[in-house]
Structures are given as C-alpha cells and as structure tokens.
Write an enzyme that holds these catalytic residues in place. Structure first.
Site, PDB file in Angstrom:
ATOM      1  N   GLU A 188      -9.360   1.210  12.172  1.00 31.19           N
ATOM      2  CA  GLU A 188     -10.496   1.310  11.250  1.00 31.19           C
ATOM      3  C   GLU A 188     -11.563   0.298  11.660  1.00 31.19           C
ATOM      4  OE1 GLU A 188     -10.326   1.773   6.693  1.00 31.19           O
ATOM      5  OE2 GLU A 188     -10.953  -0.307   6.940  1.00 31.19           O
TER       6      GLU A 188
ATOM      7  N   LYS B 157       0.827  -1.212   0.000  1.00 28.10           N
ATOM      8  CA  LYS B 157       0.000   0.000   0.000  1.00 28.10           C
ATOM      9  C   LYS B 157       0.860   1.260   0.000  1.00 28.10           C
ATOM     10  CE  LYS B 157      -4.141   1.956   2.047  1.00 28.10           C
ATOM     11  NZ  LYS B 157      -5.320   1.686   2.866  1.00 28.10           N
TER      12      LYS B 157
HETATM   13  P1  GTP Z   1      -8.038   2.559   0.979  1.00 27.22           P
HETATM   14  O1  GTP Z   1      -8.034   1.922   2.333  1.00 27.22           O
HETATM   15  O2  GTP Z   1      -6.747   3.185   0.648  1.00 27.22           O
HETATM   16  O3  GTP Z   1      -8.538   1.632  -0.084  1.00 27.22           O
HETATM   17  O4  GTP Z   1      -9.028   3.777   0.983  1.00 27.22           O
HETATM   18  P2  GTP Z   1     -10.099   4.177   2.065  1.00 27.22           P
HETATM   19  O5  GTP Z   1      -9.573   3.913   3.410  1.00 27.22           O
HETATM   20  O6  GTP Z   1     -10.559   5.530   1.716  1.00 27.22           O
HETATM   21  O7  GTP Z   1     -11.233   3.138   1.708  1.00 27.22           O
HETATM   22  P3  GTP Z   1     -12.687   2.908   2.295  1.00 27.22           P
HETATM   23  O8  GTP Z   1     -12.878   3.459   3.665  1.00 27.22           O
HETATM   24  O9  GTP Z   1     -13.667   3.300   1.257  1.00 27.22           O
HETATM   25  O10 GTP Z   1     -12.693   1.324   2.361  1.00 27.22           O
HETATM   26  C1  GTP Z   1     -11.809   0.630   3.165  1.00 27.22           C
HETATM   27  C2  GTP Z   1     -12.184  -0.848   3.271  1.00 27.22           C
HETATM   28  O11 GTP Z   1     -13.594  -1.049   3.142  1.00 27.22           O
HETATM   29  C3  GTP Z   1     -11.606  -1.732   2.200  1.00 27.22           C
HETATM   30  O12 GTP Z   1     -10.315  -2.144   2.535  1.00 27.22           O
HETATM   31  C4  GTP Z   1     -12.588  -2.919   2.201  1.00 27.22           C
HETATM   32  O13 GTP Z   1     -12.349  -3.775   3.312  1.00 27.22           O
HETATM   33  C5  GTP Z   1     -13.896  -2.232   2.449  1.00 27.22           C
HETATM   34  N1  GTP Z   1     -14.559  -1.868   1.188  1.00 27.22           N
HETATM   35  C6  GTP Z   1     -14.645  -0.628   0.643  1.00 27.22           C
HETATM   36  N2  GTP Z   1     -15.311  -0.655  -0.514  1.00 27.22           N
HETATM   37  C7  GTP Z   1     -15.672  -1.936  -0.743  1.00 27.22           C
HETATM   38  C8  GTP Z   1     -16.392  -2.604  -1.791  1.00 27.22           C
HETATM   39  O14 GTP Z   1     -16.832  -2.007  -2.765  1.00 27.22           O
HETATM   40  N3  GTP Z   1     -16.574  -3.948  -1.664  1.00 27.22           N
HETATM   41  C9  GTP Z   1     -16.114  -4.658  -0.607  1.00 27.22           C
HETATM   42  N4  GTP Z   1     -16.341  -5.973  -0.582  1.00 27.22           N
HETATM   43  N5  GTP Z   1     -15.418  -4.058   0.407  1.00 27.22           N
HETATM   44  C10 GTP Z   1     -15.197  -2.721   0.336  1.00 27.22           C
HETATM   45 MG    MG Z   2      -8.664   1.765   4.021  1.00 26.78          MG
END
Ligand code: GTP
Ligand code: MG
Length: 240
Positions: free
Chosen positions: A174, A88
């Site tokens: 998280e 990441k």
């Molecule tokens: P990253 O962690 O960098 O990807 O970005 P973020 O922290 O802004 O992402 P977000 O809070 O939207 O999502 C974090 C987590 O939620 C992911 O690691 C997944 O576990 C879950 N998640 C988010 N979107 C999806 C989705 O469309 N499908 C599924 N199955 N899980 C999701």
């Molecule tokens: Mg995330």
C-alpha cells in the site's frame, strides 16, 4: 535476525493463547509450520516494500538529474506489526491463517511518499503505476474526493513480484502519496483520533477546526503550486 526472532516469539505467544486457554504453550508440528510460513510471508512483504521504495528512489533521482526538481520530499515505510495484523484479522472475522492474510490484507507492507507539490504526487504515482513489471490493484483518490473529515491523500495498492527460489511471488504494497501539507494535517488528525480522553464537545470542536484547516491548507497549496509552476514550467509527467 533479532527482529525476526522477536516476531517469532510474538506469534508463538499468540498461538499459545489460541491453542490452550491457560496459556501453556505446547506446539503441534503443524503450528510450528504455520509460524514458519508466517515469517516467510512477512519476509516476502518486506522484499516487496524494498522493491517499491527502490523504484521510487530511482524516479526521484531521475527527476533531480533531468528536471532539477526533487518531487519526493521524503518517504516512510513500515511493515504492519504482528499485533496489528492479528487485531485486524480478528476485527474482520478472518481465519488466522497465512493464506487468509495474503488474500485479505493489502497493507501489511506500507510506504508513505511525501511530495513537495500536488503535481509531484500525481507524476510520481503515474510513472510508478506505468511500470510494466508491477500491477495496480486498487486506487483511492482522496485528493480528488477528500474524506468528510478533510483527509486528503492518494492511496494506491500495487502488486510487485518478489523473486524467490520458488519463482515470482506477486505481493501487495500500500502506497500513500501526499503533499507535505496533507501529511502535516493527517498527523494531527491521527493524534486527535487516538485522544479518547477528551470530552465529546471538545473533540467535535477540534474536528470542525481541523476541517477548516484542511480547506485552508488546500488553498495555500493551490497558490504555492501555481507559483511553482510559473517558476519551473509545466509539470512533468501526466496530469490528473
Ligand atoms: P482499512 O485499511 O481496513 O482501514 O481500510 P482501507 O484499506 O479501505 O482504508 P483506506 O485506504 O481508506 O485507508 C488506509 C490508511 O490510510 C489508513 O490506515 C491510514 O493510514 C490512512 N487514512 C485513511 N483515512 C484517514 C483519515 O481520515 N485520517 C488519517 N490521519 N489517516 C487516514
Ligand atoms: Mg488499509
């Protein structure tokens, strides 16, 4: 512990790759310091994860005692693997340092809270968020605003103090709150996402079907929630 030893050797391998292209790992003292610092930090994340899980377990058992209702069906927790952390940070073009991990990755410690009903999701999340010793760093409500693909869940990033000999270390965790139906859906969607060997037409068809499923599940959930409210009275905790 053995787990930590395994993690240590993974980091050592990784640093070896970075330090010398031919893979022969010989370490400067500063690299060993970095590895130690990294492991210390992971242990703090683990502590933060336990702090939040314990808070959630206490809330769940209080609900059982006072309202004869189990809001939490079950919980899952995980520490991000070293490989995923490094992947990441590379993807986001971040320097591979402990400081940059602390500043930029908020999902090293993760907890998934699977609730029985949508009301439970919000009451458990709101009671946890109101606790005076933790901070809410970020909220993403994909239940109120589902993602285009149909994904629904409430994501909250908390900062929780972990007390070490050096004092309190506020550490992010998280937490993904969702219902059983949302979890059921997300598991299949996740599996489809990693199924890259299917032809595009098939993938698109499945994605469309999954979107329909998300809507159906949402309907079922709303109807069952309303029966449950009638049986158990008004939902506990603040409403969204
Ligand atoms: P990253 O962690 O960098 O990807 O970005 P973020 O922290 O802004 O992402 P977000 O809070 O939207 O999502 C974090 C987590 O939620 C992911 O690691 C997944 O576990 C879950 N998640 C988010 N979107 C999806 C989705 O469309 N499908 C599924 N199955 N899980 C999701
Ligand atoms: Mg995330």
């Amino acid at each position: 512990t053995n787990e930590l030893r395994a993690r240590l050797s993974a980091i050592v391998d990784e640093l070896g790759e970075i330090g010398s292209p031919d893979g022969t790992a010989s370490f400067a003292a500063s690299e060993v310091d970095t590895v130690t610092e990294f492991i210390d930090q992971l242990q703090v994340y683990e502590g933060a994860m336990y702090e939040i899980s314990t808070k959630l377990e206490i809330l769940d058992s209080e609900f059982q005692v006072h309202f004869s209702h189990d809001p939490i069906h079950h919980m899952e927790r995980r520490l991000k693997s070293i490989d995923s952390i490094i992947e990441k940070m590379r993807r986001k073009n971040l320097p591979l340092t402990v400081q940059s991990m602390r500043d930029n990755l908020f999902d090293v410690a993760g907890i998934r809270v699977i609730c029985n009903y949508r009301d439970d999701v919000y009451s458990v999340a709101n009671y946890l968020s109101a606790q005076s010793d933790i901070q809410v760093l970020r909220v993403k409500d994909y239940i109120l605003n589902p993602k285009q693909n149909g994904y629904r869940s409430l994501h909250v990033i908390y900062a929780v103090p972990v007390f070490l000999s050096s004092g309190a270390h506020y550490t992010p965790v998280e937490v993904q709150f969702r219902t059983i139906a949302m979890d059921y859906w997300a598991s299949l969607e996740h599996a489809l996402r990693y199924k890259t060997d299917l032809p595009d037409a098939k993938l698109n068809e499945h994605s469309q079907t999954l979107l329909d499923c998300a809507r159906s599940l949402q309907n079922v959930e709303t109807q069952m929630q309303s029966i449950h409210r009638d049986i158990n009275g008004a939902p506990q905790g603040t409403q969204a």
